[in-house]
Motif scaffolding. Structure first.
Motif, PDB file in Angstrom:
ATOM      1  N   LYS A 132      16.825  -0.861 -84.745  1.00 60.25           N
ATOM      2  CA  LYS A 132      17.461   0.485 -85.598  1.00 60.25           C
ATOM      3  C   LYS A 132      18.707   0.483 -84.698  1.00 60.25           C
ATOM      4  CE  LYS A 132      18.301   5.597 -84.973  1.00 60.25           C
ATOM      5  NZ  LYS A 132      17.524   6.448 -84.368  1.00 60.25           N
ATOM      6  N   PHE A 133      20.192   0.620 -84.213  1.00 54.97           N
ATOM      7  CA  PHE A 133      21.219   0.300 -84.425  1.00 54.97           C
ATOM      8  C   PHE A 133      22.107  -0.485 -85.608  1.00 54.97           C
ATOM      9  CE2 PHE A 133      22.578   2.696 -79.778  1.00 54.97           C
ATOM     10  CZ  PHE A 133      22.500   3.445 -81.092  1.00 54.97           C
ATOM     11  N   GLN A 134      20.980  -1.536 -85.694  1.00 52.67           N
ATOM     12  CA  GLN A 134      21.542  -3.724 -85.936  1.00 52.67           C
ATOM     13  C   GLN A 134      21.171  -3.287 -86.983  1.00 52.67           C
ATOM     14  OE1 GLN A 134      19.931  -7.208 -84.378  1.00 52.67           O
ATOM     15  NE2 GLN A 134      20.175  -6.832 -82.726  1.00 52.67           N
ATOM     16  N   THR A 135      20.222  -1.866 -87.570  1.00 54.22           N
ATOM     17  CA  THR A 135      19.496  -1.960 -89.391  1.00 54.22           C
ATOM     18  C   THR A 135      20.801  -0.974 -90.086  1.00 54.22           C
ATOM     19  OG1 THR A 135      17.256  -3.073 -88.613  1.00 54.22           O
ATOM     20  CG2 THR A 135      17.478  -0.932 -90.350  1.00 54.22           C
ATOM     21  N   LEU A 136      20.997  -0.045 -88.866  1.00 50.83           N
ATOM     22  CA  LEU A 136      21.312   1.316 -89.745  1.00 50.83           C
ATOM     23  C   LEU A 136      23.247   0.630 -89.706  1.00 50.83           C
ATOM     24  CD1 LEU A 136      20.146   3.708 -87.658  1.00 50.83           C
ATOM     25  CD2 LEU A 136      20.081   3.689 -90.297  1.00 50.83           C
ATOM     26  N   TYR A 137      23.421  -0.167 -88.435  1.00 54.59           N
ATOM     27  CA  TYR A 137      25.160  -0.799 -89.081  1.00 54.59           C
ATOM     28  C   TYR A 137      25.008  -2.049 -90.360  1.00 54.59           C
ATOM     29  CZ  TYR A 137      29.271  -2.400 -88.197  1.00 54.59           C
ATOM     30  OH  TYR A 137      31.169  -2.839 -88.053  1.00 54.59           O
ATOM     31  N   PHE A 138      24.471  -2.311 -90.527  1.00 49.84           N
ATOM     32  CA  PHE A 138      24.739  -3.683 -91.685  1.00 49.84           C
ATOM     33  C   PHE A 138      23.811  -2.886 -92.492  1.00 49.84           C
ATOM     34  CE2 PHE A 138      21.076  -5.810 -94.791  1.00 49.84           C
ATOM     35  CZ  PHE A 138      22.555  -6.936 -94.545  1.00 49.84           C
ATOM     36  N   GLN A 139      23.154  -1.536 -92.853  1.00 48.69           N
ATOM     37  CA  GLN A 139      23.131  -1.162 -93.903  1.00 48.69           C
ATOM     38  C   GLN A 139      24.406  -0.054 -94.652  1.00 48.69           C
ATOM     39  OE1 GLN A 139      19.817   1.673 -93.096  1.00 48.69           O
ATOM     40  NE2 GLN A 139      18.099   0.274 -94.601  1.00 48.69           N
ATOM     41  N   SER A 140      24.968   0.332 -93.617  1.00 48.38           N
ATOM     42  CA  SER A 140      26.046   1.294 -93.652  1.00 48.38           C
ATOM     43  C   SER A 140      27.284  -0.112 -94.573  1.00 48.38           C
ATOM     44  CB  SER A 140      26.824   1.839 -92.793  1.00 48.38           C
ATOM     45  OG  SER A 140      27.230   1.237 -91.851  1.00 48.38           O
ATOM     46  N   LEU A 141      27.629  -1.588 -94.278  1.00 47.34           N
ATOM     47  CA  LEU A 141      28.325  -2.503 -93.930  1.00 47.34           C
ATOM     48  C   LEU A 141      28.215  -2.702 -95.318  1.00 47.34           C
ATOM     49  CD1 LEU A 141      28.698  -4.299 -90.959  1.00 47.34           C
ATOM     50  CD2 LEU A 141      30.766  -2.778 -92.284  1.00 47.34           C
ATOM     51  N   LEU A 142      26.961  -2.110 -96.397  1.00 53.78           N
ATOM     52  CA  LEU A 142      26.699  -3.271 -97.681  1.00 53.78           C
ATOM     53  C   LEU A 142      26.974  -2.024 -98.537  1.00 53.78           C
ATOM     54  CD1 LEU A 142      22.299  -3.544 -96.857  1.00 53.78           C
ATOM     55  CD2 LEU A 142      24.587  -5.900 -97.793  1.00 53.78           C
ATOM     56  N   PHE A 143      27.851  -1.031 -98.454  1.00 49.32           N
ATOM     57  CA  PHE A 143      28.278  -0.077 -99.037  1.00 49.32           C
ATOM     58  C   PHE A 143      29.415  -0.472 -99.824  1.00 49.32           C
ATOM     59  CE2 PHE A 143      32.131   3.235 -98.875  1.00 49.32           C
ATOM     60  CZ  PHE A 143      31.722   3.943-100.366  1.00 49.32           C
TER      61      PHE A 143
END
Length: 465
Positions: A132-143
């Motif tokens: 969960k944490f890896q997914t959320l962090y990756f998505q937020s970095l894509l911004f």
């Protein structure tokens, strides 16, 4: 100190003063990247130890995705440097515009990755919280991914011409915005929501977009708009774009391949256990203090090599590289000694804010891993200097072939050895150290070969005019 024709090591062309004057602002700029990265991981350590462990594989995968577009956009710097050395100022704005066009063409890739992220990280760990944490962090970095690519193209307008002080000021401001928002968004301070690991990624993106806006405003100044052909900068030019891609893709692909290799390596380590993953993440975070500033020095070396080759002064291009190597090794040696003898200095703040029961094992393993860092950071400085010189000349295809071969040998070989020997986290760090040593040797030999001296990235008819 030896002297030749009234010049000594410090004040001769391509000597210490010239290399340092151009590179120091870039070293300071990239040092602020390292500081932002350091505090990002620090805040996540205070927030949740599992968030800290998740940040490394997610951050590495994000860099793996963005490094190819960023590498191509950054290669605009070599074109600007060689055009500038050849006295072709009006071509400079045009090639910067092609770098921006390339960033725009990459937007659909970044947008597509957001909904695909949960599938990418499924099975990355047996711990569902880690996934969960890896997914959320990756998505937020894509911004912030598009802004990183655009910013690299725009900043090349200044770095390629040696105007590195202005780039330093912009990057310091952007990093400061990132740092303030990082703390505010992770912990919910100053009226911001407590977004945790998502806030760490969003704040990084805002910092990148801040840089884009500032560079764009600066480039609207009338004097630069006219002298450097910026009026035509946004006109798509396929011949120039194809030339940028011909040299830029082989420059960015090694970054992609090596980053993918490191992402696999960190994923293998994270799969061993949370302690091993967190300690590896922390050791990489500390290593950034020595590693990232050398990136700035490498940009300076690449710029000088490009400018001197644009003037057909191959000997001065070579001298710039050797001078840069001396600075890189001297800087890295100081940190190598500190990593070996006083490692607690670098993890003190992480330990202060973290749970003592959770952090104790992470701390002990990190101290051991920092001794690996102390050894390989000297090889890393060496390979980064010579790669920068080769790219500044246009020898990007050799860099690509070497990256493919070395990454395959050490990642595949390491994985096979780990399956049979079960060497754990320490074995992977031995593999990584050997990998970086091999890169240093290969790129040194290529530089000594000298084929790069006759290479140029700009149109042959424009060289030395």
């Amino acid at each position: 100190m030896s002297k030749q024709n009234g010049f000594n090591w410090w004040n001769r062309p391509a000597g210490g003063r010239e290399v340092l004057a151009l590179s120091l602002p870039l070293i300071i700029s990239t040092s602020f990247w390292a500081i932002s990265w350091f505090f990002d991981r620090l805040f996540l350590t205070w927030y949740d130890n599992q968030a800290m462990a998740a940040s490394m594989p997610a951050g590495m995968l994000h860099w793996t995705i963005v490094c190819l577009p960023s590498g191509v956009a950054s290669y605009v710097n070599t074109f600007v440097a060689q055009y500038y050395g050849a006295g072709q100022q009006r071509r400079i704005g045009h090639v910067v515009g092609q770098g921006v066009w390339f960033a725009i063409l990459c937007l659909p890739l970044f947008a597509l990755l957001v909904p695909l992220s949960p599938y990418i990280f499924a099975g990355a760990s047996q711990n569902p919280v880690q996934v969960k944490f890896q997914t959320l962090y990756f998505q937020s970095l894509l911004f912030g991914a598009p802004a990183m690519v655009i910013s690299n193209a725009l900043s090349a307008f200044y770095t390629g011409r040696g105007k590195t002080g202005l780039v330093m000021a912009v990057n310091i401001a952007g990093s400061s915005v990132d740092l303030f928002l990082d703390y505010a968004m992770v912990f919910g301070k100053f009226g911001f929501p407590a977004w945790g690991i998502i806030g760490a990624g969003i704040s990084t993106g805002i910092g990148h977009w801040f840089n884009v806006i500032v560079f764009a405003v600066l480039m609207l100044r009338r004097v630069e708009w006219k002298e450097y052909g910026l009026a035509d900068s946004l006109r798509f030019d396929w011949p120039l774009m194809s030339r940028l891609l011909w040299f830029g893709l082989p420059s960015g692909l090694p970054m992609l391949i090596e980053s993918f290799g490191f992402a696999l390596l960190t994923r293998f380590i994270t799969g061993i256990g949370d302690v091993e993953g967190a300690a590896t993440s922390l050791a990489f975070n500390v290593n950034a203090v020595a590693f990232v500033p050398v990136i700035g020095l490498g940009i300076g070396v690449s710029t000088l090599v490009g400018q001197y080759l644009g003037e057909n002064k191959e000997e001065l291009a070579a001298r710039s590289t050797w001078t840069g190597l001396q600075f890189a090794l001297g800087f890295s040696a100081l940190f190598a000694a500190a990593y070996w003898f006083v490692p607690d200095w670098f993890i003190y703040f992480h330990e202060r804010g973290a749970s003592a029961s959770e952090f104790g094992k992470v701390r002990d393993l990190t101290i051991v891993l920092l001794r690996f860092v102390a050894v390989y950071c000297l090889f890393d400085a060496t390979q980064m200097t010579f790669v920068s010189a080769l790219k500044g000349a246009g020898d990007t295809r050799f860099v690509l072939y070497a990256a493919v071969a070395l990454t395959a040998v050490f990642i595949v070989g390491g994985r096979v050895a780990e399956m049979y020997l079960h060497f754990g986290v320490m074995g992977w760090w031995y593999v990584m150290t050997a990998w970086i040593f091999a890169m240093a040797v290969v790129y040194l030999l290529r530089f000594l070969h000298g084929g790069w001296r006759k290479m140029r990235v700009i149109e042959p008819e424009l060289v030395g005019k």
